[in-house]
Enzyme design. Structure first.
Site, PDB file in Angstrom:
ATOM      1  N   PRO A  58       5.775   9.474  -5.658  1.00  0.00           N
ATOM      2  CA  PRO A  58       5.499   9.469  -4.216  1.00  0.00           C
ATOM      3  C   PRO A  58       5.205   8.057  -3.730  1.00  0.00           C
ATOM      4  O   PRO A  58       4.443   7.313  -4.354  1.00  0.00           O
ATOM      5  CB  PRO A  58       4.274  10.377  -4.101  1.00  0.00           C
ATOM      6  CG  PRO A  58       4.450  11.338  -5.234  1.00  0.00           C
ATOM      7  CD  PRO A  58       5.032  10.527  -6.352  1.00  0.00           C
ATOM      8  N   CYS A  59       5.810   7.704  -2.593  1.00  0.00           N
ATOM      9  CA  CYS A  59       5.907   6.288  -2.237  1.00  0.00           C
ATOM     10  C   CYS A  59       5.396   5.960  -0.844  1.00  0.00           C
ATOM     11  O   CYS A  59       5.680   4.878  -0.330  1.00  0.00           O
ATOM     12  CB  CYS A  59       7.366   5.850  -2.347  1.00  0.00           C
ATOM     13  SG  CYS A  59       8.518   6.931  -1.444  1.00  0.00           S
ATOM     14  N   SER A  60       4.650   6.856  -0.202  1.00  0.00           N
ATOM     15  CA  SER A  60       4.273   6.598   1.184  1.00  0.00           C
ATOM     16  C   SER A  60       3.394   5.364   1.349  1.00  0.00           C
ATOM     17  O   SER A  60       3.380   4.741   2.411  1.00  0.00           O
ATOM     18  CB  SER A  60       3.571   7.826   1.783  1.00  0.00           C
ATOM     19  OG  SER A  60       2.472   8.213   0.989  1.00  0.00           O
ATOM     20  N   PHE A 102       3.965   2.591   0.144  1.00  0.00           N
ATOM     21  CA  PHE A 102       4.826   1.412   0.190  1.00  0.00           C
ATOM     22  C   PHE A 102       5.786   1.438   1.369  1.00  0.00           C
ATOM     23  O   PHE A 102       6.624   0.553   1.522  1.00  0.00           O
ATOM     24  CB  PHE A 102       5.618   1.276  -1.111  1.00  0.00           C
ATOM     25  CG  PHE A 102       4.729   1.029  -2.292  1.00  0.00           C
ATOM     26  CD1 PHE A 102       4.106  -0.190  -2.465  1.00  0.00           C
ATOM     27  CD2 PHE A 102       4.485   2.033  -3.210  1.00  0.00           C
ATOM     28  CE1 PHE A 102       3.256  -0.411  -3.539  1.00  0.00           C
ATOM     29  CE2 PHE A 102       3.645   1.817  -4.279  1.00  0.00           C
ATOM     30  CZ  PHE A 102       3.028   0.596  -4.451  1.00  0.00           C
ATOM     31  N   ASN A 139      12.612   4.667  -5.466  1.00  0.00           N
ATOM     32  CA  ASN A 139      11.499   4.408  -4.569  1.00  0.00           C
ATOM     33  C   ASN A 139      11.997   3.738  -3.294  1.00  0.00           C
ATOM     34  O   ASN A 139      13.176   3.411  -3.170  1.00  0.00           O
ATOM     35  CB  ASN A 139      10.433   3.549  -5.261  1.00  0.00           C
ATOM     36  CG  ASN A 139       9.031   4.047  -4.959  1.00  0.00           C
ATOM     37  OD1 ASN A 139       8.591   3.994  -3.818  1.00  0.00           O
ATOM     38  ND2 ASN A 139       8.333   4.536  -5.982  1.00  0.00           N
TER      39      ASN A 139
END
Length: 344
Positions: free
Chosen positions: A98-100, A102, A150
């Site tokens: 999970p990349c929120s 960034f 990502n």
């Protein structure tokens, strides 16, 4: 007549030639990557997923042999005796941490290093740690290849130092990493979704450098548009702004800035038939330029190259698709990994 690649069914997978290479997926969500690997002839053995709703979807649509519904922090600590032996002979370990934190939207730097409650599993987590939890799993299982997806925000500003740490960690556990910036629109996906793809081969395999170059013709929104979208509320603000649109407007923010003196609703995008759609996000709004309505679920499914017969059960279609890797994007990557490396 042959259907376009984005128009497919889960039932089509039974006709895909199998080459026997295996995959295990971490942070699997609804299985976008899983479907891409399957379309490329791989056998996906199972998954790790923290979100119970996403795991129900995954089991319903993919019938995994080895599903693990738990945080990856718990999975990586399981004794080897509790893991299937097949996981210690993987062709690919796949993951989309999970990349929120960034994302380039919002005050992302202030989220780093802190615990926050995110939609992923409805749990409080430090999302910037999850990539390294994933690499701990890689160190445990020692797959031939590691693939991680990502957001492009990871190579902007201060986040570039984070990428360097990821690459160093990959080298320290015995892998040679490569980093690719790919746009799904060049891979037959009907949206301009840019993503970072980390691909690392185990050192002892002595694979050559992987080359990824995709130049498929663009698929326009008009090519995939179908179904009825939810009409905008007559007389509402968005409806009024829609009637003031111009060809140069990309979103409602452009319209509000021009007519109201301030930018508002910039996350409400205008979708034109003659252009490739922008990235499909789980939380943005998409309105058709040529009619006052939101795009349809059919549009969303096709934009993300999900199969038409995918069972979303009780989940929101846009959320599931927006959180997933487009299957067609992962298929193209997986095909090249097999052709250039694993088939040798």
């Amino acid at each position: 007549m042959t259907r376009p690649a984005w128009d497919w069914r889960l039932s089509d997978l039974s006709a895909v030639p199998q080459h026997g290479r295996t995959v295990f997926s971490c942070f699997s969500c609804g299985g976008g990557s899983t479907m891409g690997y399957k379309r490329a002839g791989y056998t996906v053995l199972g998954n790790v997923e923290i979100d119970p709703q996403m795991m129900r979807l995954y089991k319903k649509n993919h019938n995994p042999r080895f599903p693990f519904q738990m945080p990856i922090q718990e999975f990586k600590l399981l004794p080897a005796s509790q893991l299937p032996k097949e996981l210690f002979d993987l062709s690919i370990l796949d993951g989309s941490p999970p990349c929120s934190v960034f994302s380039m939207s919002g005050q992302r730097d202030k989220k780093w290093g802190n615990e926050h409650k995110f939609r992923e599993g409805q749990a409080v987590q430090r999302l910037d740690d999850l990539f390294f939890d994933f690499l701990d799993v890689a160190e445990l299982l020692q797959p031939r290849v590691i693939v991680a997806e990502n957001v492009t925000g990871m190579i902007n500003g201060k986040a570039r130092g984070y990428v360097s740490l990821v690459l160093s960690r990959l080298r320290s556990i015995g892998y040679r990493p490569q980093l690719f910036l790919l746009n799904s629109a060049t891979m037959g996906v009907p949206q301009k979704r840019e993503r970072l793809i980390f691909i690392a081969a185990r050192n002892d395999l002595n694979f050559p450098l992987l080359k990824l170059e995709f130049n498929e013709p663009p698929v326009l929104y008009g090519d995939i548009q179908g179904g009825e979208g939810k009409p905008l509320k007559a007389g509402g603000v968005t409806y009024q702004r829609w009637h003031k649109r111009r060809p140069v407007d990309a979103d409602m923010g452009d319209i509000s800035l021009r007519h109201e003196g301030k930018q508002s609703s910039f996350n409400t995008r205008l979708m034109r038939r003659g252009k490739v759609a922008n990235t499909l996000l789980s939380s943005s709004f998409y309105v058709r330029y040529d009619e006052p309505c939101r795009i349809s679920d059919t549009d969303i499914i096709r934009l993300q190259t999900f199969p038409a017969d995918y069972d979303f059960m009780d989940a929101d279609v846009q959320y599931v698709c927006g959180m997933s890797v487009p299957p067609l994007m992962m298929q193209r990557i997986a095909e090249q990994i097999h052709e250039q490396w694993l088939s040798k």
